[in-house]
Scaffold this motif. Structure first.
Motif, PDB file in Angstrom:
ATOM      1  N   ARG A   1       5.003  -4.051 -10.600  1.00 36.50           N
ATOM      2  CA  ARG A   1       4.577  -5.501 -10.339  1.00 36.50           C
ATOM      3  C   ARG A   1       5.487  -5.963  -9.212  1.00 36.50           C
ATOM      4  O   ARG A   1       6.910  -5.321  -8.941  1.00 36.50           O
ATOM      5  CB  ARG A   1       4.791  -6.247 -11.541  1.00 36.50           C
ATOM      6  N   PHE A   2       5.071  -6.940  -8.467  1.00 38.34           N
ATOM      7  CA  PHE A   2       5.927  -7.309  -7.204  1.00 38.34           C
ATOM      8  C   PHE A   2       5.882  -8.764  -7.036  1.00 38.34           C
ATOM      9  O   PHE A   2       4.889  -9.341  -7.201  1.00 38.34           O
ATOM     10  CB  PHE A   2       5.338  -6.362  -5.931  1.00 38.34           C
ATOM     11  N   ALA A   3       7.110  -9.364  -6.850  1.00 37.06           N
ATOM     12  CA  ALA A   3       7.208 -10.798  -6.725  1.00 37.06           C
ATOM     13  C   ALA A   3       7.404 -11.010  -5.199  1.00 37.06           C
ATOM     14  O   ALA A   3       8.329 -10.561  -4.472  1.00 37.06           O
ATOM     15  CB  ALA A   3       8.241 -11.391  -7.541  1.00 37.06           C
TER      16      ALA A   3
ATOM     17  N   ILE B   1       9.973 -13.643   3.690  1.00 39.25           N
ATOM     18  CA  ILE B   1       9.391 -13.464   2.317  1.00 39.25           C
ATOM     19  C   ILE B   1       9.974 -12.083   1.708  1.00 39.25           C
ATOM     20  O   ILE B   1      10.051 -10.990   2.386  1.00 39.25           O
ATOM     21  CB  ILE B   1       8.016 -13.202   2.416  1.00 39.25           C
ATOM     22  N   ALA B   2      10.854 -12.223   0.618  1.00 39.86           N
ATOM     23  CA  ALA B   2      11.435 -11.005  -0.029  1.00 39.86           C
ATOM     24  C   ALA B   2      10.444 -10.575  -0.957  1.00 39.86           C
ATOM     25  O   ALA B   2       9.629 -11.133  -1.926  1.00 39.86           O
ATOM     26  CB  ALA B   2      12.519 -11.540  -0.847  1.00 39.86           C
ATOM     27  N   ILE B   3      10.223  -9.205  -0.959  1.00 43.04           N
ATOM     28  CA  ILE B   3       9.334  -8.578  -2.075  1.00 43.04           C
ATOM     29  C   ILE B   3      10.214  -7.894  -3.093  1.00 43.04           C
ATOM     30  O   ILE B   3      11.093  -6.655  -2.923  1.00 43.04           O
ATOM     31  CB  ILE B   3       8.782  -7.187  -1.293  1.00 43.04           C
ATOM     32  N   PHE B   4      10.314  -8.615  -4.189  1.00 46.58           N
ATOM     33  CA  PHE B   4      11.043  -8.165  -5.269  1.00 46.58           C
ATOM     34  C   PHE B   4      10.225  -7.268  -6.373  1.00 46.58           C
ATOM     35  O   PHE B   4       8.908  -7.393  -6.331  1.00 46.58           O
ATOM     36  CB  PHE B   4      11.677  -9.098  -6.233  1.00 46.58           C
ATOM     37  N   ARG B   5      10.793  -6.020  -6.699  1.00 46.62           N
ATOM     38  CA  ARG B   5       9.824  -5.210  -7.675  1.00 46.62           C
ATOM     39  C   ARG B   5      10.521  -4.939  -8.928  1.00 46.62           C
ATOM     40  O   ARG B   5      11.822  -5.344  -9.048  1.00 46.62           O
ATOM     41  CB  ARG B   5       9.627  -3.772  -7.134  1.00 46.62           C
ATOM     42  N   SER B   6       9.917  -5.108 -10.100  1.00 50.11           N
ATOM     43  CA  SER B   6      10.208  -4.579 -11.412  1.00 50.11           C
ATOM     44  C   SER B   6      11.088  -3.393 -11.356  1.00 50.11           C
ATOM     45  O   SER B   6      10.886  -2.501 -10.835  1.00 50.11           O
ATOM     46  CB  SER B   6       9.505  -4.874 -12.560  1.00 50.11           C
ATOM     47  N   GLU B   7      12.303  -3.525 -12.158  1.00 50.27           N
ATOM     48  CA  GLU B   7      12.977  -2.095 -12.262  1.00 50.27           C
ATOM     49  C   GLU B   7      12.250  -1.030 -12.790  1.00 50.27           C
ATOM     50  O   GLU B   7      11.372  -1.205 -13.747  1.00 50.27           O
ATOM     51  CB  GLU B   7      14.245  -2.453 -13.168  1.00 50.27           C
ATOM     52  N   GLY B   8      12.371   0.206 -12.190  1.00 48.48           N
ATOM     53  CA  GLY B   8      11.740   1.544 -12.727  1.00 48.48           C
ATOM     54  C   GLY B   8      10.713   1.241 -11.854  1.00 48.48           C
ATOM     55  O   GLY B   8       9.840   2.580 -11.847  1.00 48.48           O
ATOM     56  N   THR B   9      10.250   0.425 -10.782  1.00 46.83           N
ATOM     57  CA  THR B   9       8.831   0.583  -9.778  1.00 46.83           C
ATOM     58  C   THR B   9       9.485   1.110  -8.687  1.00 46.83           C
ATOM     59  O   THR B   9      10.501   0.643  -8.040  1.00 46.83           O
ATOM     60  CB  THR B   9       8.429  -0.925  -9.718  1.00 46.83           C
ATOM     61  N   GLU B  10       8.644   2.047  -8.009  1.00 44.68           N
ATOM     62  CA  GLU B  10       9.017   2.499  -6.840  1.00 44.68           C
ATOM     63  C   GLU B  10       7.742   2.266  -5.828  1.00 44.68           C
ATOM     64  O   GLU B  10       6.804   2.016  -6.135  1.00 44.68           O
ATOM     65  CB  GLU B  10       9.050   4.217  -6.845  1.00 44.68           C
TER      66      GLU B  10
ATOM     67  N   ARG C   1       0.891  -1.260  -0.241  1.00 45.09           N
ATOM     68  CA  ARG C   1       0.134   0.128   0.007  1.00 45.09           C
ATOM     69  C   ARG C   1       0.825   1.351   0.168  1.00 45.09           C
ATOM     70  O   ARG C   1       0.499   2.488  -0.057  1.00 45.09           O
ATOM     71  CB  ARG C   1      -0.917   0.026   1.320  1.00 45.09           C
ATOM     72  N   ASN C   2       2.078   1.163   0.361  1.00 52.76           N
ATOM     73  CA  ASN C   2       3.051   2.400   0.233  1.00 52.76           C
ATOM     74  C   ASN C   2       3.652   2.577  -0.711  1.00 52.76           C
ATOM     75  O   ASN C   2       4.644   3.319  -0.919  1.00 52.76           O
ATOM     76  CB  ASN C   2       3.996   1.991   1.709  1.00 52.76           C
ATOM     77  N   VAL C   3       3.696   1.876  -1.819  1.00 55.47           N
ATOM     78  CA  VAL C   3       4.153   2.087  -3.073  1.00 55.47           C
ATOM     79  C   VAL C   3       3.622   3.063  -3.729  1.00 55.47           C
ATOM     80  O   VAL C   3       2.640   3.457  -3.504  1.00 55.47           O
ATOM     81  CB  VAL C   3       4.138   0.883  -4.212  1.00 55.47           C
ATOM     82  N   VAL C   4       4.470   3.735  -4.706  1.00 54.66           N
ATOM     83  CA  VAL C   4       4.363   5.134  -5.365  1.00 54.66           C
ATOM     84  C   VAL C   4       3.391   4.793  -6.713  1.00 54.66           C
ATOM     85  O   VAL C   4       2.606   5.371  -6.934  1.00 54.66           O
ATOM     86  CB  VAL C   4       5.615   5.753  -5.563  1.00 54.66           C
ATOM     87  N   CYS C   5       3.481   3.672  -7.378  1.00 55.09           N
ATOM     88  CA  CYS C   5       2.860   3.392  -8.658  1.00 55.09           C
ATOM     89  C   CYS C   5       1.602   3.001  -8.165  1.00 55.09           C
ATOM     90  O   CYS C   5       0.964   2.694  -7.377  1.00 55.09           O
ATOM     91  CB  CYS C   5       3.519   2.264  -9.213  1.00 55.09           C
TER      92      CYS C   5
ATOM     93  N   TYR D   1      15.617  -6.466 -11.459  1.00 49.49           N
ATOM     94  CA  TYR D   1      14.872  -6.341 -10.367  1.00 49.49           C
ATOM     95  C   TYR D   1      15.560  -5.684  -9.238  1.00 49.49           C
ATOM     96  O   TYR D   1      16.664  -5.598  -9.206  1.00 49.49           O
ATOM     97  CB  TYR D   1      14.276  -7.679  -9.875  1.00 49.49           C
ATOM     98  N   ASN D   2      14.684  -5.124  -8.299  1.00 53.27           N
ATOM     99  CA  ASN D   2      15.289  -4.668  -6.914  1.00 53.27           C
ATOM    100  C   ASN D   2      14.559  -5.411  -5.760  1.00 53.27           C
ATOM    101  O   ASN D   2      13.387  -5.912  -6.014  1.00 53.27           O
ATOM    102  CB  ASN D   2      15.061  -3.094  -6.880  1.00 53.27           C
ATOM    103  N   VAL D   3      15.196  -5.325  -4.656  1.00 52.67           N
ATOM    104  CA  VAL D   3      14.568  -5.804  -3.286  1.00 52.67           C
ATOM    105  C   VAL D   3      14.102  -4.709  -2.677  1.00 52.67           C
ATOM    106  O   VAL D   3      14.469  -3.761  -2.430  1.00 52.67           O
ATOM    107  CB  VAL D   3      15.486  -6.683  -2.408  1.00 52.67           C
ATOM    108  N   ALA D   4      12.612  -4.481  -2.611  1.00 51.55           N
ATOM    109  CA  ALA D   4      11.919  -3.500  -2.140  1.00 51.55           C
ATOM    110  C   ALA D   4      11.935  -3.734  -0.564  1.00 51.55           C
ATOM    111  O   ALA D   4      12.015  -2.851   0.334  1.00 51.55           O
ATOM    112  CB  ALA D   4      10.591  -3.482  -2.622  1.00 51.55           C
ATOM    113  N   ASN D   5      11.467  -4.843  -0.111  1.00 50.29           N
ATOM    114  CA  ASN D   5      11.622  -5.161   1.289  1.00 50.29           C
ATOM    115  C   ASN D   5      11.834  -6.751   1.585  1.00 50.29           C
ATOM    116  O   ASN D   5      11.606  -7.584   0.665  1.00 50.29           O
ATOM    117  CB  ASN D   5      10.333  -4.663   1.873  1.00 50.29           C
ATOM    118  N   ARG D   6      11.790  -7.122   2.988  1.00 50.07           N
ATOM    119  CA  ARG D   6      11.902  -8.476   3.379  1.00 50.07           C
ATOM    120  C   ARG D   6      11.066  -8.541   4.651  1.00 50.07           C
ATOM    121  O   ARG D   6      11.435  -7.837   5.508  1.00 50.07           O
ATOM    122  CB  ARG D   6      13.295  -8.990   3.534  1.00 50.07           C
ATOM    123  N   ILE D   7      10.121  -9.572   4.721  1.00 47.77           N
ATOM    124  CA  ILE D   7       9.112  -9.750   5.625  1.00 47.77           C
ATOM    125  C   ILE D   7       9.635 -10.940   6.246  1.00 47.77           C
ATOM    126  O   ILE D   7       9.421 -12.127   5.720  1.00 47.77           O
ATOM    127  CB  ILE D   7       7.757  -9.696   5.228  1.00 47.77           C
TER     128      ILE D   7
END
Length: 580
Positions: free
Chosen positions: A529-531, A571-580, A484-488, A552-558
């Motif tokens: 998109r987030f994996a 659980i790692a939250i991966f995001r596609s490159e360019g996604t904030e 919910r805190n993502v910019v896109c 891809y980038n690692v956005a967070n880890r839960i």
């Protein structure tokens, strides 16, 4: 129970009884609350709210059944299809539609009132269960009035309100609290007709009230959980017919008109789902769910006797008195009232003990009968004075053990001391200790009332403070908060290795449940998109990402704990490159 002069019999009416020690404040307050039906109802309603509301709003969706029911309801609201029942693309035909309609009504009402993100608030889906639990408490009181005094009926209602098992079901968005309401309504209505026949009453114009309540409750129970309610009612009728060598009283239930009315209520949806899905619903619900419970379904198998052992915890604080009442209840088994309640209780209990699949809530619809039987013995002052009296220690043992487990669990799972809960849990233990120390036959009522207060403090401490603080036990909530805190705009997610229903409920119906390789492919299909990849699936994700050249980038880890599987997860939250 014990045959003495002028002993009141089950079903003999409601004569007021002066309790012992009525000068004490606790009993005096209860005296005041039971001077009229209106006060008794308000009193039970308030007690129910005090016990059921802690944690109701702030405990996240619990896996797996609650989240499955809530997600299926959410899809009904999203699609506007209130006939079919689905979890994502899979049909969910194990239970009929009743609970989904009730939950949908709660969600639609909340949305109409302007509550933001109503479809994602799990407490809204729990509202039917809360109503069912409180309704079951009040209907236990109403049912008990056919057997004991108003004061005794209020005590029976209190036993159900403070019952550990009902407290859990009141906070879960599933069928069992509402099913309990329908069973108690049906059994209470049938009890009035049966006892009237036993007393030899033959009114010229029999009332339609009890038959109307009975058949309507039967229809509601069928729409909630299929033919299960018919087992409770049918076994009771069969047992009474054998014991009385007659079932003539059944004609007072207006069976012809009643069956027609019941079919009017239940057939439209069954016809609609048959029209939509053919015989798939009946195959899944009866063959795939009900009959499969004869075997050990979903690893829930257990030998006979498990429900008897669980009863001493799940019916606390009333369980201690129930044990002491058992000998006197058995001696009174041929009295009409006791006979009816035992016919409600024993045959169905035996069936549940024999069926291999066992879950604690299956026997919940039998607990009101136990509560009323216990109060019957309590009113007559015929509780056992044998070694069973030692069971009074159970009033202290349960809050003591529950408090220790709650604090140790919080330290182990969340590394928290949950200090705000300590004085509350201490109060629960103190009132449990008082209930134990003051117990004797003439003061059993006061002990029970202290046990109820202990249950209130226990509910506040465990459900209201400890459980909401265990964020690691609810990783889906943490993942949803991160997304919910993502910019896109309009984020989409795929999950690998962590496929709990709560994740779908909180992150969206279109959440893809796949493996590590599939999550990498999903991430490469666009932005925003987030994996969501659990540690055990990361290797497959990384290998596939390298193979397709995914950036891809690692956005967070839960980091958390999966209570369904009983193991830690990361659980790692991966995001596609360019996604904030």
């Amino acid at each position: 129970m014990v045959e003495t002069t002028q002993v009141r019999r089950f079903g003999a009416g409601q004569q007021p009884v002066k309790p012992a020690n009525s000068s004490r404040r606790l009993v005096a307050a209860f005296d005041f609350a039971t001077t009229s039906h209106f006060r008794a109802i308000v009193f039970l309603l308030l007690c129910g709210l005090v016990i059921f509301l802690p944690g109701f709003f702030n405990i996240p969706a619990i896996d797996r059944d609650e989240a499955r029911f809530a997600q299926a309801t959410k899809q009904m609201v999203e699609t506007g299809d209130f006939v079919d029942i689905r979890f994502q693309d899979d049909v969910r035909y194990k239970k009929p539609v009743g609970i989904y309609w009730l939950q949908s009504a709660a969600v639609e009402t909340a949305s109409a009132l302007g509550l933001p993100r109503a479809q994602l608030r799990i407490w809204i889906y729990r509202i039917p269960s809360l109503i069912g639990a409180i309704g079951a408490v009040l209907l236990t009181y109403w049912t008990a009035l056919a057997f004991v005094t108003r004061r005794g009926a209020a005590l029976a209602g209190l036993m159900m309100a403070s019952c550990v098992l009902l407290g859990a079901e009141a906070r879960l968005a599933k069928t069992d609290a509402m099913l309990l309401l329908t069973v108690v309504a049906a059994m209470g209505a049938m009890a009035r007709v049966y006892l009237s026949w036993q007393r030899g009453e033959d009114p010229v114009h029999p009332s339609w009230t009890s038959p109307a309540i009975f058949w309507t409750a039967l229809a509601g129970g069928i729409l909630l959980k299929g033919p299960l309610i018919l087992m409770f009612v049918g076994l009771t009728i069969l047992t009474l017919a054998i014991l009385d060598r007659s079932a003539a009283w059944l004609w007072r239930m207006r069976p012809v008109w009643g069956l027609m009315w019941m079919l009017v209520l239940v057939l439209p949806w069954f016809v609609a789902i048959f029209w939509r899905a053919g015989d798939a619903f009946f195959a899944d619900s009866i063959g795939g769910d009900m009959l499969s419970k004869l075997a050990a379904q979903e690893s829930h198998g257990a030998p006979p006797g498990l429900y008897f052992l669980l009863f001493w915890v799940t019916f606390w604080p009333g369980a201690a008195l129930a044990g002491m009442a058992a000998p006197a209840v058995w001696r009174a088994r041929r009295e009409p009232g006791a006979q009816y309640l035992l016919a409600w209780l024993i045959p169905s209990w035996i069936v549940f003990e024999l069926v291999l699949t066992k879950l604690p809530h299956y026997v919940l619809p039998l607990y009101p009968a136990i509560a009323i039987l216990t109060v019957g013995a309590l009113e007559r002052r015929v509780l056992s004075r044998s070694w069973l009296v030692r069971g009074a220690a159970w009033w202290f043992a349960v809050p003591a053990l529950a408090s220790v487990l709650a604090i140790v669990g919080a330290i182990k799972l969340a590394h928290l001391l949950v200090l705000p809960a300590w004085p509350i849990l201490a109060a629960a233990m103190i009132f449990g200790l008082i209930a134990w120390w003051m117990f004797e036959d003439s003061r059993a009522e006061r002990s029970l009332l202290n046990g109820v207060i202990a249950a209130m403090f226990l509910s506040i401490g465990v459900y209201g403070i400890v459980m909401p603080s265990l964020t690691t036990v609810f990783p889906s909530a943490e993942i949803a908060r991160a997304l919910r805190n993502v910019v896109c705009v309009g984020p989409k997610a795929a999950a690998a290795g962590f496929h709990e229903p709560s994740l779908v409920f909180m992150t969206g119906t279109d959440t893809l449940l796949t493996d590590g390789s599939g999550a990498a492919d999903f991430l490469g299909q666009g932005t925003c998109r987030f994996a969501l990849v659990e540690a055990r699936s990361e290797r497959g994700f990384v290998q596939r990402a390298e193979a397709i050249g995914l950036r891809y980038n690692v956005a967070n880890r839960i980091d958390g704990y999966n209570i369904s599987q009983g193991r830690a997860v990361s659980i790692a939250i991966f995001r596609s490159e360019g996604t904030e």
